[in-house]
Structure formats: C-alpha cells, structure tokens
Scaffold this motif. Sequence first.
Motif, PDB file in Angstrom:
ATOM      1  N   GLU A 171       0.837  -1.204   0.000  1.00 19.83           N
ATOM      2  CA  GLU A 171       0.000   0.000   0.000  1.00 19.83           C
ATOM      3  C   GLU A 171       0.867   1.247   0.000  1.00 19.83           C
ATOM      4  O   GLU A 171       0.622   2.197  -0.750  1.00 19.83           O
ATOM      5  CB  GLU A 171      -0.925   0.006   1.240  1.00 19.83           C
ATOM      6  CG  GLU A 171      -2.022  -1.054   1.208  1.00 19.83           C
ATOM      7  CD  GLU A 171      -2.774  -1.067  -0.116  1.00 19.83           C
ATOM      8  OE1 GLU A 171      -3.079  -2.181  -0.619  1.00 19.83           O
ATOM      9  OE2 GLU A 171      -3.022   0.023  -0.686  1.00 19.83           O
ATOM     10  N   LYS A 172       1.879   1.208   0.830  1.00 22.64           N
ATOM     11  CA  LYS A 172       2.830   2.334   0.879  1.00 22.64           C
ATOM     12  C   LYS A 172       3.468   2.512  -0.485  1.00 22.64           C
ATOM     13  O   LYS A 172       3.621   3.628  -0.987  1.00 22.64           O
ATOM     14  CB  LYS A 172       3.894   2.045   1.955  1.00 22.64           C
ATOM     15  CG  LYS A 172       5.015   3.057   2.037  1.00 22.64           C
ATOM     16  CD  LYS A 172       5.768   2.901   3.365  1.00 22.64           C
ATOM     17  CE  LYS A 172       7.205   3.377   3.248  1.00 22.64           C
ATOM     18  NZ  LYS A 172       8.050   2.512   2.411  1.00 22.64           N
ATOM     19  N   PHE A 174       2.278   1.831  -3.454  1.00 18.27           N
ATOM     20  CA  PHE A 174       1.382   2.466  -4.429  1.00 18.27           C
ATOM     21  C   PHE A 174       1.217   3.952  -4.123  1.00 18.27           C
ATOM     22  O   PHE A 174       1.031   4.769  -5.022  1.00 18.27           O
ATOM     23  CB  PHE A 174       0.032   1.762  -4.465  1.00 18.27           C
ATOM     24  CG  PHE A 174       0.078   0.462  -5.234  1.00 18.27           C
ATOM     25  CD1 PHE A 174      -0.393  -0.713  -4.666  1.00 18.27           C
ATOM     26  CD2 PHE A 174       0.589   0.427  -6.522  1.00 18.27           C
ATOM     27  CE1 PHE A 174      -0.343  -1.914  -5.374  1.00 18.27           C
ATOM     28  CE2 PHE A 174       0.656  -0.765  -7.237  1.00 18.27           C
ATOM     29  CZ  PHE A 174       0.186  -1.945  -6.667  1.00 18.27           C
ATOM     30  N   LYS A 175       1.314   4.315  -2.834  1.00 18.73           N
ATOM     31  CA  LYS A 175       1.194   5.736  -2.496  1.00 18.73           C
ATOM     32  C   LYS A 175       2.365   6.512  -3.072  1.00 18.73           C
ATOM     33  O   LYS A 175       2.233   7.674  -3.439  1.00 18.73           O
ATOM     34  CB  LYS A 175       1.129   5.909  -0.976  1.00 18.73           C
ATOM     35  CG  LYS A 175      -0.211   5.557  -0.361  1.00 18.73           C
ATOM     36  CD  LYS A 175      -0.448   6.316   0.948  1.00 18.73           C
ATOM     37  CE  LYS A 175      -1.787   5.955   1.538  1.00 18.73           C
ATOM     38  NZ  LYS A 175      -1.775   4.592   2.160  1.00 18.73           N
ATOM     39  N   GLU A 176       3.514   5.844  -3.147  1.00 13.65           N
ATOM     40  CA  GLU A 176       4.706   6.537  -3.662  1.00 13.65           C
ATOM     41  C   GLU A 176       4.708   6.620  -5.177  1.00 13.65           C
ATOM     42  O   GLU A 176       5.528   7.330  -5.769  1.00 13.65           O
ATOM     43  CB  GLU A 176       5.968   5.779  -3.233  1.00 13.65           C
ATOM     44  CG  GLU A 176       6.289   5.883  -1.754  1.00 13.65           C
ATOM     45  CD  GLU A 176       7.424   4.934  -1.369  1.00 13.65           C
ATOM     46  OE1 GLU A 176       8.175   4.491  -2.271  1.00 13.65           O
ATOM     47  OE2 GLU A 176       7.544   4.627  -0.177  1.00 13.65           O
ATOM     48  N   ASP A 178       3.845   7.507  -8.986  1.00  8.38           N
ATOM     49  CA  ASP A 178       3.262   8.600  -9.752  1.00  8.38           C
ATOM     50  C   ASP A 178       2.332   8.054 -10.814  1.00  8.38           C
ATOM     51  O   ASP A 178       1.454   8.748 -11.320  1.00  8.38           O
ATOM     52  CB  ASP A 178       4.370   9.418 -10.434  1.00  8.38           C
ATOM     53  CG  ASP A 178       5.264  10.092  -9.412  1.00  8.38           C
ATOM     54  OD1 ASP A 178       6.500  10.041  -9.563  1.00  8.38           O
ATOM     55  OD2 ASP A 178       4.707  10.670  -8.453  1.00  8.38           O
ATOM     56  N   GLY A 298       3.193  -0.111  -9.802  1.00 11.16           N
ATOM     57  CA  GLY A 298       3.358   1.308  -9.477  1.00 11.16           C
ATOM     58  C   GLY A 298       4.777   1.757  -9.787  1.00 11.16           C
ATOM     59  O   GLY A 298       5.740   1.065  -9.502  1.00 11.16           O
ATOM     60  N   LYS A 300       7.494   5.423 -10.242  1.00 11.18           N
ATOM     61  CA  LYS A 300       7.699   6.878 -10.098  1.00 11.18           C
ATOM     62  C   LYS A 300       7.847   7.489 -11.488  1.00 11.18           C
ATOM     63  O   LYS A 300       8.177   6.790 -12.440  1.00 11.18           O
ATOM     64  CB  LYS A 300       8.972   7.139  -9.292  1.00 11.18           C
ATOM     65  CG  LYS A 300       8.892   6.796  -7.827  1.00 11.18           C
ATOM     66  CD  LYS A 300       9.780   7.759  -7.032  1.00 11.18           C
ATOM     67  CE  LYS A 300       9.597   7.625  -5.557  1.00 11.18           C
ATOM     68  NZ  LYS A 300      10.420   6.552  -4.975  1.00 11.18           N
TER      69      LYS A 300
END
Lengths: 777, 285, 154
Positions: A171-172, A174-176, A178, A298, A300
């Motif tokens: 989850e972390k 995917f939060k990171e 872009d 995911g 960046k």
Amino acid sequence: MSLKIEEIIKLENERWIGKRVEQVLIKEKVSGKLKYPSDQYFENMLWGKVLRSKYPHALIKKIDTSKAENIKGVVKVLTYKDIPGLNGFGIVVQDQPVLCFDKVRYLGDAIALVAAETKEIAEKAIKLIDVEYEPLPVVDDPLKAIEKNSPKVHEGGNIHLHTIVKKGDIEKGFKEADLIIENEYRTGRQEHAYLETESGVAFYDEDENILTVICGGQYPFRDQIQIARVLAFDPRKIRVINEPMGGGFGGKDEITTQIHLALLAYHTKRPVKIEISREESIIFSWKRHPMILKYKTGVKKDGTLVANEVYIYSDTGAYASLGGPVLNLAIEHSCGPYRIPNTYIEGYCIYTNNGVSGAFRGFGVNQVTFAMETQMDEIAYKLKIDPVELRRKNILKKGEETGIGSKIETSIGLDKILDEIEKHPIYKERDIIKISNKKYKKRGVGIALSYQGTGLGVGLPDYGSAIIEMRRDGGFNVYTGSVEIGQGTKTTLKIIALESLKILNEDKVFIITGDTFLTPDSGTTTASGATYRSGRAIKMASEKLIKILKKEVSEIFNVPENNITLKDEIFYDKNGNEIVNYEKLGEILYEKRRLPKVEAHFNFPTSKTKIFGAFGLPHHIFSFSGSIALVEVNILTGKVDLLKAVNLIDGGRVINKIGFESQSEGGVVMGMGYSLMEDVIIKNGEFLTKNFSTYIIPTSMDAPTEIETIPIESYEELGPYGAKGIGETTMVPIAPAITNAIFDATKARIKQIPANPERVFFKIREIEKEKNNENFI
Amino acid sequence: MMEFEYFKPKNLFKAIDLAENFKINKKFLAGGTDLLVRMKDNLIKEENIIDLKDIDELKGIWEKDDEIEIGPLTTFSEIIESEILNKFSPLLVLASKKVGSPQIRNKGTIGGNICNASPAGDSIPPLFCEEAKLILISKNGKRIVDIENFFIGPGKTIINDNEILYRIVIKKWRDNDIGFFNKLGQRNALSISIASNCVKIRKENGKVLDIKIALGSVSPTVVRAKRIEEEIKNLKNFDEDKLFIISSLVSKEIDPITDVRGTREYRIEVSKYLLFESLVNLLNR
Amino acid sequence: MKKILINFKLNGENIVDEVEVNKTLLEYLRENLRLTGPKEGCSKGECGACTVLINGETFNSCLVLMPEIQNKEVVTIEGISRENPLILEYLIKEGSFQCGFCAPGIVVSLYSFFKKFKKPTILELKEAISGNLCRCTGYKKIVDAAKKYIDERF
C-alpha cells in the motif's frame, strides 16, 4: 574476484569449448537410420491400445470387458483390478490413476488397456469395452472453480496449491507511485507438438525378471520409480531407455505411456507396442498452464519501480503433475528481473476438467514474463521513457533482492544484454526500419527481457552423476543419466568430456546417456539443467581420472607425479618430452588389467535462503535473456508476421556453439507460435482442436528467415567451464517482444495471447474507434 | 482404416457403370487428401471406393478455341506447372499455389476439391470468377451445370448418385483481364482459410468493363458478391473511401459460422477489409 | 479385408506383394518392410514426417493407399541416403537438425526440390519445405545449409 572470460580461455587453452562440432548422431538422423521408440518392432510383438474416457467429468458405474476379451486375437484386457501395486502416478503427488475405476476427470483419463495380435484387433476390442458413466457437471472455468459452490474435481477441492509471497508494504508502495498500470492478461494453452508422440515399446524377460521400457521420457530413473510403484516391482530390475526421442520440451517429463507399456508387457509376457496417434496425444498429454494474470504496477515518474501486485490463476486441468512447481516458479519470476521494493504476489493452481497441464519449456515463466514485460512497455510508453532505459534503471544487480525477497548471488548478464539491444541496428534505427511503403502494413519493433531459475530449487533433491572409463584403444566411454531429448545434450556433454580429458580427436569419446541400466542417475533433464548437472559431474570425473592416469604414468615410467603435464592426449615430463600418449597408455593399462573407471557426483547448488510458504523457492543460478522483434501487422486483417528476431542469451559460457544457436532459433519460433497462433481450445471439457490442422504451429513460411543469436557470455563459477543453462529462456522473451512490437506498430495493446489475426483485428478497430475514426483510411 | 471394396476402372465406361451400380454406396477417390483423412476418422459409411486415376479422359488440360477444358483429376501441382493455365487462367494458378503444401498439391485434384464442396476449397472462388461450367457424365449422358448452381451447402452438391465430374470448362483470359486471390489463414502454409475472396476485373480505358467477386469460407457455399460487382461497375473513380464503403456491403452477402478458426463476427468484419485489400490492389495499382 | 497384388519399385528394387487395399504406403513401409525412415507424425498429411517420393514427386505416404502405387517408383529416405547426395554433408556440417524426427521428410523434400530447381531463391527454398513441420529448429539451420549448398554448387 571473477576473471574475465578472455583471461580464463587463455589460461586454460581451450580446444573444444564454444566450437562448432558435429552434433552426435546427426548422420543417423539425416539418413533416416536412427530408430526412435516409435520405430521399434519385435518378433512376437503385441499391439497395445488405451481406452480413454468418453466424458470430461463423470463417475464410473461399471466396466465390462467381457466382449473385448472374447475377440479372437485379443491376448489381454486390463483394468484397475490388474494393477499389482499403487494405482497412481504423478511427479509430486500421485493423484492420477493409472487406470480409472470410480471417476474420470478429463477426456484423456485411461480406463482400460488392450493387447492384441494386430493393431486392428486392438482397436476393435477397445470399442467393445462397455463402460457405464454417470456424467458430472464440467468444471471449465478456473475462476469459477475456486468458488465455494463449484463442483469438485478432486475430493479435497479444486485448489491444488495456493501461494502468497510478499515483500515490503504494498500500500505504501502504491502511495509513492506517480503512475499505476493495472491490467489483466491471459495466456493460451500451448501444446508441445513434438513431432514424435508418446509411442513406445516394452518387454518382460521372465527368466531374469527384468522389465524393459523404451519410451521417450526426461528422467529414466524417475520413470523407473513410478513404474515400480504401480507394478510392485523391484525398480532395480526395470530398465528404462528414454532415447532417442522425437522431442520433449518438458511434455515427456511426467509419465506418458511408460506405465501402460509396463503393465501390458508384464501381464502378457510378450513384447508390446503402443502407438499413440496425434489426436490421442493432444487429448491426453500435458499442456502449458493457461493463466489469468492480474497485474498492478506502481512506478515513479522517473521510471523507478516501487510496487507490484500480482494475482495468478493457473489452470492445471484434471491432475496436479507439476502444477505446483510451475505456479511457484511463475511467482518467483512474476516481477521480472527488476528491483521492486514492495510486492504482493498471490497465486492459485486450480483443478478443472480442461485436459491436464504440466511441464513445458519455461515452466510458468513464459506467462508472467508476457505480463510483466507488457507492463514495462506500457510504463515506458506512458512515461515517455526509452524502453531500454526504463529497464536499465530497474534491473537487478548481483546481490540485490528479487520480487520475492531472495537475492541473486550468481552471475547476471542483464546489463550486457541491454547494451547489445541498444546498439543493435534493428533497435537503434527502428524509426527508419519501420518505414514501409505498404499503406496497410505497419511495422513495429518491440523488446523484452527475461530470466530463468535453473535447477529444481530449494529443498528438492537435484544432482548430477557421471562415470568415465578408459578403453583399451586409449579412448573413453562417458556415462551419464541425462537424456538427449533433441536439445543437443549429448553433444554438449561430449564437448565437456573432450575438453576435460584433453582430447585431440573427437572420435575418442563415446557418450552414453539416458538408460537406467547403463548410466548413473544424473537427475531430471529439465529446468535447463542437463548441461550443468551432467557437465559438472563429467568435469569432476575427468579430473579424478586424469589424477589416476598421472599416478599410473608416474609409476610405470618412473617420472615424479608433479612433473607430469597432459596436453592433447599426450603426457609430458617437465622438460617437455613426450612420455606416453593415451593410445599407448590404454594398451599398457589393459595388459595390466588396470584400465581405470571413475565416478563423480555433485549436488546442484541451491540458495541458502528459503521463501516461506513457497516450496522450491528461490532458485540459485539464473540464465538471462532478451529479445528484439520486428513485426509487420496487416492492419486490414490483423495478421502479424515476424520479420526479424534477435535473441540475446546469457547462459554463462557457450559450450556447444551449434547447439546454443539451434536452441535459440528453435526457441524464437516456438515462442512466436505461443505469441501468435498456438492454443488448444477446450470448451466444456471437450477438445475443439485435436490435430495439426486446427492446432497451428509455425511452418517454414511463418518462421523469420533472419534469426540472430547473440550470446552474452559470462563465466558462472559454479558451472562446468562457466556454463549455466539455456534450454528454456531461449523461448521466453520473444513472445512479449512480439506483442510489444504490435503495440509499436499499431498502438493496439495485446493483453491476451495467442494474438491471432482475430484478436489483433478487433484491438486495432478498438483503437480506431477511440480515435473517432469511423473511416480509418 | 475402415474396410472397403476397392475398384480401379480402366476407362470412363466402366466408371459410369460402377457409379450406376452403387449409387449412394460409393465414394470416388481422386487425390484422396480429403477422403483418406475422413476414412481414417471413420466418417465414411460408404462401402465402395472407386479410384478414378486410371481414366485418361479425366486427366489433362486442353485448349479449345477461347475455352480451356480441365480434367478433374488434374492435381494442383499440374495446374501450377501448366503453361496453358499460367497464360490463360492465372487466377486459378494463383489460388492453387495457396493450397496446403507441396506434398498436398502433388496429390490433391481440382475435381476432388470441387466435389468435396468445402466452402473453404481454394480452387472454387477462382472458378466462380471464371464462371466455370462443369460437365457431368452418367449413363444418361452429359449435362452441363454452371458452377454457381453446383453447390447447395457445405459438402453438398447437386451431382447425382450416378454422375461423375467429367470436365471443368473456363473461358480464356483476355489481355485486359487482371485478378487477385486473397486468402486469410492462421499461418502462411498448410492453412485452411478463415476467409477468402477472388476478384477478376476486365478493364478498359481506366473503366471496369466487368468484375467478378467470389467469397470463400464465409457462407455455406462459395458465393458471388453480385451487388458489389454492380456498384463497382458504376464507379467513376476508385477512391479508397468509396472502395471501402462498397466493400462493407459484403456483410449483406455472407452468412459465416463460428468455428475454431474464427468467429462469425470476425469473418463478417474481416471480409470487408479483405475485399477492400483486393480491390485496392487491382484498381489502384 | 480384401488383398490386391501390387507391383512396384522401391528404392530401385522390384517388389511384388499381396497387400490389403486399405493399407497406406506408410504403414506398409514401416510395418511390412521395417523401413522406419518415413515417420508417422500426424497421419493426416499435416506434418510431412512421412514424405516419400513417388515417380520423383513428394507425397505424404500416410495419405497414399497401396493400390495407388501400382507400377510406380517409390523412393524413401533410405534410398536417398544410400546415394549419399551432397546436401546431406551440408545439413550435417550446419547442424541442421536437433531431435531429428522431421529430418527424413525434410531431406526427401529437399532432394526432390534440388532435382528440379538449380538456383532457387530463399523463398522457394522455404516453400519447398513448407509441408514439413519442425518443432525444434525454427527451420533456420535447414534453410542455411540448403542456401550454402546452392551457393557453393551452382
């Protein structure tokens, strides 16, 4: 500190490694003289036939063989009642009946065996065996099969294996990110389509109590055990000969006809032959696991991968075979050879009534590589990053963690592969190459990377053995249990022997493989490991043997042992004077009755770590590969032609140059088939494609004329002369390279293979609709 | 392989006799590339196999004024190598080159292809474009049938139980004839077509005097796209936009099935594009 | 099943034999004569592993009934290899085959092809073996060997 290859070659003064050598038995192959199991005929031979299920899923209420038994010329009709030992087989779990008695779970399930004086009588008898069935609802959708209310294929439910592996915090991650790319992929049910089916012969010597089975297979010693279990027979008295064979590709790893042959030979006490027709082969034999793969990746905006969430649903059909290991290997490779700190990978190996799935070159890696390399291509496109650059940013370096959290501590050739791709004219000048003057044919260039864990992994016995004996004529016989399945193993191992024994004349070495009575158990010929297992053992045995020979020379010729050197079959003293050559030494040792014979054994190196909840993982030694594909898409019909292919292979050192190229070229075309045209279509458990007119493999008119193989050589310290293994990885990256090329040409993103003309056609029309292009021209 | 009675008549009269005798309980053997496969699959119930290959009258390619007569036992290889056909019926040669493989072409015959009546038979669309006539022979004499009326469904023709296909008659090409055979298969050889078309055009001064379009594998039999033929004859220019719109009319002329090679939807859609491709090739060269 | 007397030439030798009419040439060669060069790969004419020459042309022997070869000349891979044609040397040197099961069929196709075409193009070469399936090699080393043979011979 590892040495560069050039330095090593100089040090060792190699004569044979990497050279073009005449392939063992090729003369017999081109002249038609080589006899395959299907070419064997014996005096007093009986013809065997297998009665297979009429339904994909049914209970068996009654089996009545009386009518068949009464036909003149029928010698034996066997059912489950005639099985002396275990009525079951399977490499991992013995969940498949040799002869069914209460239930059938796919159309290839065997129920009875007939042995008769002629083929025609056997066929007639099969038709007269009465089986009363009670059809059951067919389980044909793997996603539905894992639901609670699904009909059960096996008592324990339809989930054969459920594996979860994770790392970091998804989850972390995917939060990171872009950018998040989420897709569902589907892969087809590929058939091995080896030109020789699973035909074979068997005979039983009653006096000696020896059972002999001659049938294509990939591990004669395991065949021996599987047969012994069923016949309650001493395995040491079962001779299994797996060679020569008209192709295997993993499809002959599991039992095919061996046990049926053994049963008939044992009961009739006469030689028996079972000829398997192509249709029968397609229906009963193992297939590549079709998979549904859900990927959420995911990244960046600078292209750094941060998270990967993967769900895999693998259709293993009616019985397990190697479904578990295939799932786990897929999971191990699901994130590609990339550095991804946060992962979650969950996979199911699911029973259905859709034929049976098992081992097939690539073993689960083909499916996840298709998915992951398409994800990478999508990311490169969306972030406007060059596809090579994107990969370079993320590829693993030695000692870094893979997606499942294990570290690769052995050689990695990825950097060099990317270098070669980058500078290859097809990639570098792709904008020019793509220009075509044909209005409705668009060209595209695609790339992909892959890697493949070799060997069986952690916790599974994996080893190699070899025996070498010196002959009176100064030559050597080399014995090892690996099997020549058509992949060039015999020649590769011969080369290793020639080099290790310092031989000048290649006729001096005779290599014997794949026979339980003649060769030592050298493990299974799968997992790209034959060169490694047997090659290491041969090198070790050679070193032992040479030590013994030096000792003999020292004693016989009165020369201090440590002053003796060996080069090109000749022993020299410290002044460079010739002491004796192999030929003379052989004769001398023969007179003394001291011709040496040595054995060597070793265990396949495995990782020191284990992945919790995923048996067999991780692997320790990996081969790496990349492909470039130049395709041409007819945008009117959706038909795709592969114009040119480049395969870049890091298999450590190249041992058998011709064999290396051959495996690569064949791999490209097999991967092309997987990508563009091959699929065994099963509906409701029934096979819609049962022969070569409906199951389509590439012909000479489909295969590209230009297939370039670029070996990316590295020196794998644990491997014989630095070699790893290449049998599987050679066919993997080309498939996504092709579908990525289709995207490059048309912007149609292929998420389901085979990308046959129909699928590509509708994808292109979808794109046109999105562009609001009613009239596309 | 099933058991059967085998006959190899030495001449046409004997063959006609046998046909009369056995009526429906017989199958003619020409090349056998289709028949033998079905015999091996136990799909043939007839008990008598009549091998026609000794009958000279059924073999050969003859020029007769502005027509060509082809014996039904002519193999696809013989068609490809025939000087007469290369010169005067290149479309038939083109289609023959797409049949199966070299081995199949050496054995398979045009007569077998026609009488087998598969809507995917590669020799049939060109024969439709050539408006071929079939001469059937029996104890009752000869009758001539237009190829368009010969087929009534997949595997079904109007040939009577006692008849043998005797000759295929086509008109020679003129200098201003051009043609194209477009076969879409799953691969480039040994391929049964998913959809196919054959187009023959007679041009003069940039205008289309005559056009014949035959569509294969997309209906119970090969069909002519007569509506489209008319539209094209009326065209004043051959802009691709116009050609595409006209090609799209093909969906009204066909009735395809869904099978392992393709869905009905795909066959309907791709037929438009396949025809468009053929027309562009011929008209915008 | 009724038998018929067949008179034919096989690899140069005259053969007369009584054979069931429903026996295929492939079955006869392999089972009656133990000539196992021609292979069974599919028995439907789809793979070419059973390719033989009849009167100099290539055929799938699995689709030839014995009565059809009456008075004809059959040549199998055994007959061809006895002649030791030069193309074999090129195939061996190139390493053109892996498992080798398709080799007899391909050699027969190439042999017949080279008798007819002296300087074929690569496309024609590929067409010559388009009826022979190979699963191991990707066809490359077969075509490469044939190309080298053509370039060096003609």
